[in-house]
Design an enzyme around this catalytic site. Sequence first.
Site, PDB file in Angstrom:
ATOM      1  N   ASP A 264      -5.157   6.531  -8.467  1.00  0.00           N
ATOM      2  CA  ASP A 264      -5.261   6.060  -6.897  1.00  0.00           C
ATOM      3  C   ASP A 264      -6.158   7.275  -6.277  1.00  0.00           C
ATOM      4  O   ASP A 264      -6.183   8.254  -6.046  1.00  0.00           O
ATOM      5  CB  ASP A 264      -3.871   6.429  -6.381  1.00  0.00           C
ATOM      6  CG  ASP A 264      -3.424   6.143  -5.087  1.00  0.00           C
ATOM      7  OD1 ASP A 264      -4.406   5.754  -4.404  1.00  0.00           O
ATOM      8  OD2 ASP A 264      -2.244   5.811  -4.756  1.00  0.00           O
ATOM      9  N   GLY A 303      -8.913  -1.827  -2.739  1.00  0.00           N
ATOM     10  CA  GLY A 303      -9.659  -3.128  -2.575  1.00  0.00           C
ATOM     11  C   GLY A 303     -11.027  -2.652  -1.925  1.00  0.00           C
ATOM     12  O   GLY A 303     -11.750  -3.542  -1.362  1.00  0.00           O
ATOM     13  N   ASP A 324      -1.295  -1.022   0.872  1.00  0.00           N
ATOM     14  CA  ASP A 324       0.131  -1.076   0.476  1.00  0.00           C
ATOM     15  C   ASP A 324       0.826  -2.211   1.136  1.00  0.00           C
ATOM     16  O   ASP A 324       0.809  -2.143   2.202  1.00  0.00           O
ATOM     17  CB  ASP A 324       0.667   0.261   0.769  1.00  0.00           C
ATOM     18  CG  ASP A 324       0.043   1.485  -0.127  1.00  0.00           C
ATOM     19  OD1 ASP A 324      -0.927   1.247  -0.887  1.00  0.00           O
ATOM     20  OD2 ASP A 324       0.695   2.504  -0.170  1.00  0.00           O
TER      21      ASP A 324
HETATM   22  C1  GLA Z   1      -0.697   4.880  -2.194  1.00  0.00           C
HETATM   23  C2  GLA Z   1      -0.634   3.664  -3.311  1.00  0.00           C
HETATM   24  C3  GLA Z   1       1.010   3.351  -3.327  1.00  0.00           C
HETATM   25  C4  GLA Z   1       1.722   4.576  -4.252  1.00  0.00           C
HETATM   26  C5  GLA Z   1       1.212   5.892  -3.191  1.00  0.00           C
HETATM   27  C6  GLA Z   1       1.799   7.018  -3.818  1.00  0.00           C
HETATM   28  O1  GLA Z   1      -0.130   4.780  -1.027  1.00  0.00           O
HETATM   29  O2  GLA Z   1      -1.408   2.708  -2.699  1.00  0.00           O
HETATM   30  O3  GLA Z   1       0.995   2.363  -4.389  1.00  0.00           O
HETATM   31  O4  GLA Z   1       1.045   4.837  -5.372  1.00  0.00           O
HETATM   32  O5  GLA Z   1      -0.007   6.000  -3.046  1.00  0.00           O
HETATM   33  O6  GLA Z   1       1.701   8.092  -3.137  1.00  0.00           O
END
Ligand code: GLA
Length: 500
Positions: A264, A303, A324
Amino acid sequence: MKPLSTVLLLLLAVPCVAADLTGNWVVRDALPDGTFRTTYLDLYQEGSRITGTIRVTQFYYKIIESTGGPDGFTLTGSLTDGTNERRVKYEGKLVGDELHAATRRRPDAELIQVVAHRAPPGEGAYPTRLPLPAIHKVADNGLSKTPPMGWNSWNKFAGRVDDAAVREMADAMASNGMKAAGYQYINIDDTWEAGRDAQGNITTNKKFPDMKALADYVHSKGLKIGIYSSPGPNTCAGYEGSYGHEEQDAQTYAAWGIDYLKYDWCGARNLYADQEMRALYQVMGDALLKAGRPILYSLCQYGRAEVWKWGADVGGNAWRTTGDIRDTWDSMTNIGFSQDELAPWATPGHWNDPDMLEIGNGGMNGDEYRTHMSLWSILAAPLLAGNDLRNMTPAILEILTNLEVIAVNQDKDGKQGRRIAKWGDQEVWARPLSDGAQALGLFNRGGTPTKITVKWTDVGMKSAPARVRDLWAHGDLKLDGAEYSAAVPAHGVVMLRAAK
Ligand code: GLA
């Protein structure tokens, strides 16, 4: 003996110097998982004005407003990504050589008292940029020929996930029909990490006392286990990322028996521009291959930077295509129905990922969750349940384990479906399947029941298909004529499989 004037000057000067708020102040909060969350207040006082920054992990708030001074001050920090603004406020005073202040961890959280101590200038400064490698193509790991299926902790548990919950999720998946339906991965998202040991190895926090033992347990259920990290110094929840330790972390994951990594972007955004993402994702892609264990590689960078164009070239098996998801009709449909143009980029082993499922988390009704499951299946999206598998209703389990819908998701040709018609709130999507049939989704995005008609010529068929099956009603339909009309509930779907 000093002249009286000097003594007076000193007496006047000392309180002035001591009472200045200028300095690097640190607050260390102990979290229940045994890790610490540090906040640095880097303050400059000029007269009655205080400037500087407040940093919590990777989040830098610029001080935009201040009042008062050492005897009583307020500070307002602002953090903006260009669209959204977050603010943090501190109200306090200098007590001896400590700042005593009240603040909120989030705007809606309770007011808490914190004590900040002086830290040497520069302590806690964000790491500097490491050089980026030259771009190359990472070899395909050969995994995930159909979209990954499993469970991920974030949507339901966020920071509350722990070893016991993960074991119970594995128990549930192995025994409730999900494993039999094809679900395989049990994925731990953010908040498992502690810091690094003296050799730089990543360690787990108190919630995960023994990751290897946990992986063994999940494997003993015939399932696989996933984990989460970031190319940056921090994850989104402020935990330790893999920055500068990519190979070491990949080796640790392999030694633990990890089968899936969600990687991430988060903290990396403070150091690198979006155009540089590819190089950082390549570093971990290489590291995973070198570690020698098959580890599905899932890119999470919302994305940006047209990831679908290079995700496969860094060894990625899936890449998030959006921000998200939340457990609301608007969030789910804004994401799901915006994926049409990305269809050409999905191929076996390399999937567009419109984020995890919210099915069963309570924010949508049954028709809406059936829309969610149908759309994600037509999109050839990863099916990662995000609910509590231990106590879902039979109706939710039935949605998650609809074998006929899952068969569409898992079709071996891996062609992502597309929107073929749209009239107002009505949309028809079609996904070509490997045996020449088509999966069709007749979606009603409106708030009242409606009739949706599909013309067979619109889906490349000259006449009524020989066999049409309703994948939610589990029944065959007898059809003739040039079109078919279905009654579709509000926010609902009729999903068909039409074979010539
Ligand atoms: C981001 C990701 C989520 C999750 C959080 C965890 O927002 O997009 O899917 O993994 O981090 O902190």
